[in-house]
Enzyme design. Structure first.
Site, PDB file in Angstrom:
ATOM      1  N   HIS A   1      -1.285   1.840  -7.832  1.00  0.00           N
ATOM      2  CA  HIS A   1      -0.689   0.993  -6.797  1.00  0.00           C
ATOM      3  C   HIS A   1       0.551   0.341  -7.417  1.00  0.00           C
ATOM      4  CE1 HIS A   1      -0.393  -2.528  -4.123  1.00  0.00           C
ATOM      5  NE2 HIS A   1      -1.189  -1.900  -3.279  1.00  0.00           N
TER       6      HIS A   1
ATOM      7  N   ASP B   1      -7.828  -1.888 -12.704  1.00  0.00           N
ATOM      8  CA  ASP B   1      -7.523  -2.374 -11.362  1.00  0.00           C
ATOM      9  C   ASP B   1      -8.706  -1.979 -10.476  1.00  0.00           C
ATOM     10  OD1 ASP B   1      -6.767  -2.578  -8.722  1.00  0.00           O
ATOM     11  OD2 ASP B   1      -4.797  -1.662  -8.991  1.00  0.00           O
TER      12      ASP B   1
ATOM     13  N   GLN C   1     -10.080  -1.195  -5.325  1.00  0.00           N
ATOM     14  CA  GLN C   1     -10.755  -0.244  -4.435  1.00  0.00           C
ATOM     15  C   GLN C   1     -12.145   0.136  -4.932  1.00  0.00           C
ATOM     16  OE1 GLN C   1      -9.641   0.699  -1.511  1.00  0.00           O
ATOM     17  NE2 GLN C   1      -7.533  -0.031  -1.672  1.00  0.00           N
TER      18      GLN C   1
ATOM     19  N   LYS D   1     -10.501  -7.256   0.235  1.00  0.00           N
ATOM     20  CA  LYS D   1     -10.972  -5.869   0.370  1.00  0.00           C
ATOM     21  C   LYS D   1     -12.489  -5.791   0.171  1.00  0.00           C
ATOM     22  CE  LYS D   1      -6.562  -3.858  -0.862  1.00  0.00           C
ATOM     23  NZ  LYS D   1      -5.738  -3.105  -1.821  1.00  0.00           N
TER      24      LYS D   1
ATOM     25  N   CYS E   1       1.707   1.906  -0.887  1.00  0.00           N
ATOM     26  CA  CYS E   1       2.133   1.176  -2.095  1.00  0.00           C
ATOM     27  C   CYS E   1       1.884   2.012  -3.341  1.00  0.00           C
ATOM     28  CB  CYS E   1       1.435  -0.170  -2.238  1.00  0.00           C
ATOM     29  SG  CYS E   1       1.762  -1.282  -0.885  1.00  0.00           S
TER      30      CYS E   1
HETATM   31  C1  LIG Z   1      -4.721  -3.268  -2.518  1.00  0.00           C
HETATM   32  C2  LIG Z   1      -4.575  -2.841  -3.911  1.00  0.00           C
HETATM   33  C3  LIG Z   1      -3.892  -3.627  -4.847  1.00  0.00           C
HETATM   34  C4  LIG Z   1      -3.197  -4.906  -4.484  1.00  0.00           C
HETATM   35  O1  LIG Z   1      -4.055  -5.802  -3.889  1.00  0.00           O
HETATM   36  P1  LIG Z   1      -3.466  -7.171  -3.312  1.00  0.00           P
HETATM   37  O2  LIG Z   1      -4.627  -7.795  -2.635  1.00  0.00           O
HETATM   38  O3  LIG Z   1      -2.361  -6.799  -2.367  1.00  0.00           O
HETATM   39  O4  LIG Z   1      -2.950  -7.935  -4.474  1.00  0.00           O
HETATM   40  C5  LIG Z   1      -3.829  -3.182  -6.145  1.00  0.00           C
HETATM   41  N1  LIG Z   1      -4.408  -2.036  -6.512  1.00  0.00           N
HETATM   42  C6  LIG Z   1      -5.078  -1.258  -5.644  1.00  0.00           C
HETATM   43  C7  LIG Z   1      -5.728  -0.010  -6.140  1.00  0.00           C
HETATM   44  C8  LIG Z   1      -5.178  -1.637  -4.320  1.00  0.00           C
HETATM   45  O5  LIG Z   1      -5.827  -0.852  -3.459  1.00  0.00           O
END
Ligand SMILES: *Cc1c(COP(=O)(O)O)cnc(C)c1O
Length: 410
Positions: free
Chosen positions: A127, A204, A207, A230, A368
């Site tokens: 992302h 990260d 997801q 999320k 993104c």
């Molecule tokens: C959505 C997402 C982000 C960013 O999340 P935010 O809530 O916008 O800060 C980063 N990495 C992944 C894999 C995402 O799906």
């Protein structure tokens, strides 16, 4: 994980008031969970309860309400610690979102541990929020951003990763689950390989946390970032997990109230963990509501969540791959509930618009993650992303919607 009563998707859907809506004259089919998830009533109630009963600032007052608010705020931290099986509450930092967590590590860790000629490793399916902070830092420090390539299914090339690791590798920052492709990466292995070369690892988890149990002790990563919104919690609240030994050694990210022990113009003494990294009044309601979201997910149990989502993913993959003119992007062996696709005849934006007319919400665009689009030589995809409250009927509606797109573009 706890196993509740038998999984009844219709009962679960009843907990999410927004799902009862009509959109453009049709029942809402919500398949944009990768962008943000819907909230159960218990999360909404937690926000209302806080503002109607205990609203007060935390860590400051001796008065009763402030103590109650602090108890609930710290209680939420403990729930989240347990949810990700971290060792200590002070390893759980409340942030605004994944993006802020990653930037915190860039500023307070990487800036002090990465120098000219050093390497930071990311993957080709990150992302933007796990690319741009490292680009900025590499530019500032004269360091190199190295990118692990992926194959045509969206799987990380582990032998290329192995080759990239070396004495100059200072940090590996890689996604646990790809938001654009759905790939579940072998995170524990990635961490282990980086550690063998003395590099720190940030995962990260944006997801990953909504779809599968994550365990800090098992993963052994040094940092793990995710967003509340999320994970069926509110926007404006997120989590950065960091190993205590790392967080202890790091300077604060932002200066202000709550992150200090004492301030004089000569010298300021920083507060203990986790408060050192929580400058200013936090999103108290958001943190408490994220605690409620974690309770909700834990009560359902990941045994049931992953079984249900795997079945939906299998059903959806089969359905979409059997439509002529539709191509799935991201076909790794281990995937979370994400169905990214392109169509021969229609641009993703047009797919999204025609589906919306039928009440079907999907995401279209580069998600993104422009570099992964470039990897597949496409500008964009249409992406249906699942949550545990989705049904086979939702997938059937998606297929019907795609049939309509085919009609329009025939
Ligand atoms: C959505 C997402 C982000 C960013 O999340 P935010 O809530 O916008 O800060 C980063 N990495 C992944 C894999 C995402 O799906």
């Amino acid at each position: 994980m706890t196993t509740g009563a038998a999984f009844d998707v219709n009962k679960v859907r009843g907990d999410f008031p927004l799902l009862k809506q009509q959109v453009n004259g049709n029942p809402l089919i919500y398949l944009d969970n990768g962008a943000t998830s819907q909230k159960p009533q218990s999360v909404i109630d937690a926000i209302v309860r806080y503002y109607t009963t205990t609203n007060s600032n935390v860590h400051r007052g001796v008065h009763t309400l402030s103590q109650l608010a602090t108890e609930d705020y710290e209680g939420a931290r403990a729930k989240i610690r347990k949810f990700i099986n971290a060792g200590e509450d002070r390893e759980i930092i409340f942030t605004r979102n994944t993006t802020e967590g990653i930037n915190l590590v860039a500023h307070s860790y990487a800036r002090h541990n990465v120098g000219p000629g050093d390497d930071i490793i990311v993957s080709n399916m990150e992302h933007h929020s796990n690319i741009v902070p490292w680009q900025m830092l590499c530019e500032e420090k004269g360091a190199n951003l190295r990118v692990v390539p992926i194959d045509d299914t969206g799987e990380l090339l582990m032998d290329e990763y192995e080759k990239m690791l070396g004495p100059r590798t200072k940090l590996v920052s890689i996604t646990h689950v790809s938001n654009a492709l759905g790939t579940i990466l072998p995170a524990a292995k990635i961490v282990q390989m980086a550690h063998a070369h003395g590099a720190a690892v940030l995962l990260d988890g944006a997801q990953a946390v909504p779809h599968m149990p994550v365990d800090m002790k098992e993963l052994d990563c040094d940092f793990y970032a995710f967003s509340g919104h999320k994970l069926f919690g509110p926007t404006g609240i997120g989590i950065l997990y960091g190993k205590a030994e790392f967080l202890e050694a790091m300077p604060p990210f932002m200066g202000g109230g709550d992150m200090i022990k004492s301030v004089t113009f000569e010298k300021t003494i920083y507060n203990d963990l986790p408060y050192k990294f929580e400058a200013g009044t936090p999103d108290i309601a958001g943190a408490i509501a994220l605690g409620a979201a974690v309770d909700y997910v834990s009560n359902l149990g990941f045994d049931q969540i992953t079984a249900h989502e795997e079945e939906l993913l299998r059903y959806g993959t089969e359905a979409l791959s059997s439509i002529a003119g539709v191509k799935l992007i991201g076909t790794a062996a281990h995937k979370a509930g994400i169905l990214s696709f392109v169509m021969d005849k229609a641009h993703p934006h047009d797919i999204g618009t025609i589906l919306d007319e039928q009440g079907i919400a999907i995401r279209t665009g580069h998600h993104c993650a422009q570099p992964v689009m470039q990897r597949f030589q496409i500008p964009a995809t249409a992406r249906a992303s699942l949550a545990f409250y989705n049904t086979k009927e939702d997938i059937d509606a998606l297929v019907k919607g795609i049939d309509r797109v085919l009609e329009v573009f025939s």
